[in-house]
Design an enzyme around this catalytic site. Structure first.
Site, PDB file in Angstrom:
ATOM      1  N   GLU A 128      -4.577   1.355   5.085  1.00  0.00           N
ATOM      2  CA  GLU A 128      -5.728   1.402   4.168  1.00  0.00           C
ATOM      3  C   GLU A 128      -6.917   0.666   4.779  1.00  0.00           C
ATOM      4  OE1 GLU A 128      -5.176  -0.154   0.136  1.00  0.00           O
ATOM      5  OE2 GLU A 128      -7.327  -0.554   0.068  1.00  0.00           O
ATOM      6  N   SER A 265       5.181   0.859  -5.433  1.00  0.00           N
ATOM      7  CA  SER A 265       5.865   2.048  -4.918  1.00  0.00           C
ATOM      8  C   SER A 265       7.373   1.993  -5.186  1.00  0.00           C
ATOM      9  CB  SER A 265       5.577   2.204  -3.421  1.00  0.00           C
ATOM     10  OG  SER A 265       5.693   0.979  -2.758  1.00  0.00           O
TER      11      SER A 265
END
Ligand code: SF4
Length: 285
Positions: A128, A265
């Protein structure tokens, strides 16, 4: 179970961005007749990635590993040049970049275009952050901690800040405090996402109430590691586990309250499996 109290954090597990990315991947599986690959694992959870691999979704490191078909961009996003290159190669691009990451990328690009030197707060090697830094331009700098700032180089400049979406508020505060006296002008965009904020607050709340904390999630998951670090500051008996099998009975000895949280996640089934494993061991003790 007997004397043991188990508290699951009120906000834990899959976030909006992860659920959306998995749904987008499912849709691609249903509609595509060509091979599907994700650039990097679609989420940082080995069990989910393995299950998708068994259904034909491979995770690759870069575009060179994809001869044809569909490429799925995961929640972390990629530098814009990667998407352009994928299209140039004739690949179908399915963009599952989390909208919160897209906002951070746009803020980084806007700061660059407005002439700010952009400081990206985040983990240097995280995908990211690579996308954010690419949007922030070649003059941008990435720091994980304010001690890494080159203060002399930044003094008197117009400084803009964007933040990896899963950073902690404490890190952002430290960076903003360090930059404020340096720049001629300092503009800070708080791009930490809502899900991260909620999970961190809920994890800290639970850590303050129990004698042991279990943080469930992939070891490669930045937000899970950060939850574990935050909990450890409050309760030193904090363990990061990927699955229920990793829980060790001795951790639970003499403990009468266990807190459980999980990264963005981590599927609900893995959280439930950890709760059940803890209760089973408590019942046997
Ligand atoms: Fe999006 Fe936040 Fe989830 Fe990352 S943690 S995928 S930024 S909602």
């Amino acid at each position: 179970a007997g004397r043991l109290t188990v508290i699951v954090a009120r906000s834990a597990g899959y976030c909006y961005g992860v659920e959306r990315a998995l749904q987008i991947t499912e849709n691609a599986l249903l509609s595509s007749r060509t091979p599907i690959a994700t650039l990097g694992p679609i989420i940082h959870n080995p069990a989910v990635v393995n299950e998708l691999a068994a259904r034909g979704v491979s995770a690759v490191d870069d575009l060179d590993a994809i001869a044809a078909g569909t490429v799925v961009v995961r929640t972390h996003g990629v530098p814009p040049a990667v998407i352009q290159e994928a299209r140039r190669r004739g690949l179908v691009v399915v963009d599952a970049t989390c909208p919160f990451v897209t906002v951070a990328q746009r803020k980084a690009a806007a700061l660059r275009d407005a002439g700010y030197v952009v400081v990206v707060l985040g983990e240097r090697d995280h995908p990211e952050v690579a996308g954010l830094a690419a949007c922030a331009g070649p003059a941008s700098v990435v720091v994980e901690d304010p001690v890494q700032l080159d203060r002399a180089a930044l003094r008197g400049l117009r400084i803009g800040v964007v933040v990896q979406t899963t950073q902690s508020y404490a890190s952002l505060s430290r960076l903003a405090s360090a930059l404020a006296p340096l720049g001629r002008e300092t503009l800070v965009y708080n791009t930490i996402c809502e899900a991260t904020q909620q999970r961190q607050e809920a994890a800290c709340e639970v850590a303050g109430e129990v004698q042991l904390v279990l943080v469930v999630g992939g070891r490669n998951s930045a937000n899970t590691r950060r939850l574990a670090a935050l909990c450890r500051e409050i309760q030193h008996r904090t363990y990061h586990v990927e699955c229920a099998q990793e829980i060790q009975s001795e951790w639970l000895q003499g403990v009468d309250s266990v807190g459980i949280t999980a990264g963005a996640s981590t599927p609900d089934e893995e959280i439930e499996a950890v709760v059940e494993a803890v209760l089973r061991r408590a019942a046997k003790a």
